[in-house]
Motif scaffolding. Structure first.
Motif, mmCIF file in Angstrom:
data_model
loop_
_atom_site.group_PDB
_atom_site.id
_atom_site.type_symbol
_atom_site.label_atom_id
_atom_site.label_comp_id
_atom_site.label_asym_id
_atom_site.label_seq_id
_atom_site.Cartn_x
_atom_site.Cartn_y
_atom_site.Cartn_z
ATOM 1 N N ILE A 386 0.823 -1.216 0.000
ATOM 2 C CA ILE A 386 0.000 0.000 0.000
ATOM 3 C C ILE A 386 0.857 1.267 0.000
ATOM 4 O O ILE A 386 0.700 2.148 -0.859
ATOM 5 N N LEU A 387 1.767 1.376 0.971
ATOM 6 C CA LEU A 387 2.468 2.637 1.190
ATOM 7 C C LEU A 387 3.325 3.070 -0.008
ATOM 8 O O LEU A 387 3.197 4.206 -0.478
ATOM 9 N N PRO A 388 4.218 2.221 -0.534
ATOM 10 C CA PRO A 388 5.026 2.682 -1.666
ATOM 11 C C PRO A 388 4.203 2.907 -2.926
ATOM 12 O O PRO A 388 4.510 3.825 -3.703
ATOM 13 N N ASN A 389 3.156 2.113 -3.139
ATOM 14 C CA ASN A 389 2.371 2.279 -4.361
ATOM 15 C C ASN A 389 1.533 3.542 -4.334
ATOM 16 O O ASN A 389 1.351 4.195 -5.371
ATOM 17 N N LEU A 390 1.002 3.916 -3.166
ATOM 18 C CA LEU A 390 0.314 5.208 -3.080
ATOM 19 C C LEU A 390 1.275 6.340 -3.436
ATOM 20 O O LEU A 390 0.898 7.295 -4.131
ATOM 21 N N PHE A 393 1.934 6.151 -7.323
ATOM 22 C CA PHE A 393 0.767 6.547 -8.110
ATOM 23 C C PHE A 393 0.508 8.049 -8.012
ATOM 24 O O PHE A 393 0.188 8.705 -9.002
ATOM 25 N N ILE A 394 0.608 8.592 -6.789
ATOM 26 C CA ILE A 394 0.372 10.029 -6.606
ATOM 27 C C ILE A 394 1.412 10.841 -7.366
ATOM 28 O O ILE A 394 1.090 11.831 -8.048
ATOM 29 N N GLN A 395 2.667 10.438 -7.288
ATOM 30 C CA GLN A 395 3.718 11.169 -7.996
ATOM 31 C C GLN A 395 3.556 11.038 -9.508
ATOM 32 O O GLN A 395 3.810 11.989 -10.245
ATOM 33 N N GLN A 396 3.135 9.876 -9.955
ATOM 34 C CA GLN A 396 2.939 9.661 -11.392
ATOM 35 C C GLN A 396 1.821 10.551 -11.925
ATOM 36 O O GLN A 396 1.943 11.159 -12.993
ATOM 37 N N GLU A 397 0.717 10.633 -11.175
ATOM 38 C CA GLU A 397 -0.434 11.401 -11.641
ATOM 39 C C GLU A 397 -0.259 12.899 -11.428
ATOM 40 O O GLU A 397 -0.826 13.697 -12.175
ATOM 41 N N ALA A 398 0.502 13.288 -10.417
ATOM 42 C CA ALA A 398 0.685 14.717 -10.150
ATOM 43 C C ALA A 398 1.563 15.385 -11.201
ATOM 44 O O ALA A 398 1.404 16.568 -11.486
ATOM 45 N N GLY A 399 2.500 14.630 -11.780
ATOM 46 C CA GLY A 399 3.400 15.215 -12.763
ATOM 47 C C GLY A 399 4.588 15.886 -12.107
ATOM 48 O O GLY A 399 4.587 16.202 -10.913
ATOM 49 N N ARG A 400 5.605 16.137 -12.903
ATOM 50 C CA ARG A 400 6.847 16.690 -12.379
ATOM 51 C C ARG A 400 6.671 18.066 -11.742
ATOM 52 O O ARG A 400 7.293 18.387 -10.737
ATOM 53 N N ILE A 518 -3.795 3.595 -13.848
ATOM 54 C CA ILE A 518 -2.426 4.095 -13.725
ATOM 55 C C ILE A 518 -1.552 3.403 -14.763
ATOM 56 O O ILE A 518 -1.603 2.177 -14.902
ATOM 57 N N LYS A 519 -0.788 4.194 -15.485
ATOM 58 C CA LYS A 519 0.151 3.625 -16.463
ATOM 59 C C LYS A 519 1.564 3.987 -16.047
ATOM 60 O O LYS A 519 1.924 5.168 -16.002
ATOM 61 N N LEU A 520 2.329 2.983 -15.692
ATOM 62 C CA LEU A 520 3.730 3.174 -15.308
ATOM 63 C C LEU A 520 4.585 2.819 -16.516
ATOM 64 O O LEU A 520 4.803 1.650 -16.812
ATOM 65 N N GLN A 521 5.052 3.833 -17.206
ATOM 66 C CA GLN A 521 5.813 3.618 -18.426
ATOM 67 C C GLN A 521 7.297 3.699 -18.117
ATOM 68 O O GLN A 521 7.798 4.731 -17.663
ATOM 69 N N GLY A 522 7.999 2.590 -18.339
ATOM 70 C CA GLY A 522 9.436 2.579 -18.104
ATOM 71 C C GLY A 522 9.750 2.719 -16.637
ATOM 72 O O GLY A 522 9.003 2.308 -15.767
ATOM 73 N N LYS A 523 10.892 3.305 -16.357
ATOM 74 C CA LYS A 523 11.309 3.508 -14.970
ATOM 75 C C LYS A 523 10.484 4.603 -14.321
ATOM 76 O O LYS A 523 10.085 5.568 -14.969
#
Length: 531
Positions: A386-390, A393-400, A518-523
């Motif tokens: 749960i903890l690392p994936n939240l 996912f949040i960082q992936q969706e929030a954007g740089r 959620i789409k995790l593309q590459g690293k």
């Protein structure tokens, strides 16, 4: 050490290998300081309460720390971005270690609660600044992920040994050493950070710095008022004072919402909080914190006060919970990139967490220790998914562009959930235990001894037990039966309190459906340090 500009470094690694290693060892000690404190105190707390005699403040030992941390994480995260992090890391280590000494010197529960609040300020500074040093040192994601193994190892070691170490220190050296143990770790952290961590600054020193102090005050008053209301309501009911406290908390929340919508640098950005892609993930962060702390904070009290185990035995039973978080996190990192639907890991994680809490609810004094260990391990495996994936996912969706503030917001919301979990669960346990004890004493016409049984410390302190049992025997009462009734009341109240955590975990399981694809593309380019 000379001031560096982070913008001046375009390589994947700011420092050469040797300097990077020494700087990371310093940060690793900081991570161990936070990880050790988060797990070592829970095992010792039933014994602390037994000596200091303040069960009504049991939950405040955690919530005072969490409340001050919630406020300081985003504040010092922003200050670190502007002024550089090294100075704040040094100050936070000194404050955290010094307040640990104050905690160890406590001669009352109120003193301990205040000292823990001060320690929370240092802990919030550590979380808000030290963990963010890793992306500063390693701008390249590939290099950063390799160095992240050192942080995961440090955190895993500290959390794995924490419960057992807390039990050992409490049983053989005294509970004060669960706080004093922070001193050598803090000194090592300070030496390495002072000598080897570079001073990096991201922003132009001539630019204007704005910090949302009104937002910080409103967060403190709204959450503090809500916490007071939750803890005092069972004793005072809907009195005028309680209604006023609730009204003040609601008014502070409303003022916070209005203020944060219009200020230019909000400490709690509601536009990000309610973004369609992020709102469900942020809500799950709150709920995961609620369930995690309700499980971790009250299991030691169940095993020591309810089942009659020693602090060391209780610590050994809790160890798989925290150890399996690290194991599961490492496995998760290897698996999740190969899944078509990464959200599946959240389903599995919350299901395992619900089963773990249910295992606590159905366990009793004669339950095999291997069964209890298995249920604790399930909780750790669930939290490790749960903890690392939240975070990912949040960082992936929030954007740089929103990476920093989204990560700080997630950490703060998890702390808020943790604070509410300990406060609400603790209030329920306190109320049910007191009612159960009162009924048992009244049925034996021994109501005048309620003050001796009102605090579960009598179930942990053998000296207190002997004294009270002698008084009861002299008065013609069967003290052993009354003591057993008190023990059963504590077990029943904790079972009910943790049942609330089961419900929250199940609700979280259904809420995962609201998380967008959620789409995790590459690293993963945005994984925050320390998670």
């Amino acid at each position: 050490m000379a001031l560096h500009s982070a913008a001046a470094h375009s390589s994947d690694q700011v420092l050469p290998f040797r300097e990077s290693l020494l700087a990371m060892i310093g940060i690793a000690f900081v991570v161990m300081l936070v990880g050790l404190d988060s797990t070592v105190v829970g095992t010792a707390l039933p014994t602390i309460v037994a000596e200091l005699k303040g069960f009504d403040l049991y939950a405040w030992v955690a919530t005072s720390y969490l409340l001050t941390s919630v406020i300081t994480v985003p504040i010092f995260g922003r200050l670190g971005d502007y002024y550089g992090r090294k100075t704040f890391v040094i100050v936070s280590i000194i404050l955290f270690t010094g307040s640990s000494v104050l905690c160890g010197m406590s001669d009352s529960m109120l003193w301990l609660v205040i000292a823990r609040g001060i320690q929370g300020i240092g802990g919030g500074m550590l979380v808000g600044t030290a963990f963010a040093c890793i992306p500063d040192l390693f701008p390249g994601a590939h290099v950063r992920l390799r160095w992240q193994v050192l942080m995961s190892t440090a955190y895993g070691i500290s959390t794995a040994v924490g419960p057992s170490l807390g039990g050992f220190l409490t049983q053989y050296w005294g509970w004060r050493w669960v706080f004093y143990i922070n001193i050598p770790v803090g000194v090592l952290s300070l030496i390495f950070v002072w000598k080897f961590l570079p001073h990096l600054r991201h922003r132009d020193p001539d630019s204007k710095m704005r910090l949302d102090w009104p937002g910080a005050v409103l967060i403190a008053t709204s959450l503090g008022g809500l916490q007071l209301f939750v803890e005092m309501f069972p004793k005072h009911g809907l009195s005028l004072v309680m209604l006023g406290l609730l009204a003040a908390s609601i008014a502070s929340f409303y003022a916070l919402w209005k203020w944060e919508r219009y200020t230019s640098h909000p400490i709690l950005p509601f536009n990000l909080l309610f973004a369609p892609k992020l709102s469900a993930l942020f809500l799950l962060s709150v709920l995961s914190g609620f369930t995690m702390f309700a499980l971790m904070f009250y299991s030691p009290l169940l095993y020591q006060g309810g089942f009659g185990l020693s602090p060391q035995e209780a610590g050994l039973l809790i160890t798989p919970l925290v150890a399996c978080i690290t194991i599961s996190s490492i496995a998760n990192g290897r698996i999740i990139m190969h899944l078509k639907n990464p959200i599946t890991m959240l389903y599995v994680g919350f299901a395992l967490l619900a089963l773990s809490c249910m295992g606590v609810v159905i366990s009793h004094r004669w339950t095999s220790h291997s069964v209890i260990v298995a249920f604790m391990a399930l909780g750790g495996l669930g939290l490790g998914l749960i903890l690392p994936n939240l975070t990912i996912f949040i960082q992936q969706e929030a954007g740089r562009e929103n990476l920093g503030i989204a990560t700080a917001l997630m950490q703060s919301l998890r702390m808020i959930g943790s604070m509410l979990g300990t406060a609400i669960t603790g209030t329920l346990i306190n109320h049910m235990y007191a009612n159960g004890v009162q009924q048992a004493l009244d049925s034996d016409k021994a109501g005048q001894w309620f003050s001796s049984f009102a605090d579960p410390q009598i179930l942990i302190s053998h000296e207190t037990q002997a004294s009270v049992l002698k008084q009861l025997a002299d008065a013609g009462h069967n003290g052993q039966l009354l003591l057993e009734a008190a023990r059963q009341s504590l077990v029943g109240s904790i079972h009910t309190g943790v049942s609330l955590a089961v419900a929250v975990a199940v609700i979280s399981l259904f809420l995962v459906r609201r998380v967008p694809q959620i789409k995790l593309q590459g690293k993963i380019e945005h994984v925050a340090a320390g998670e």
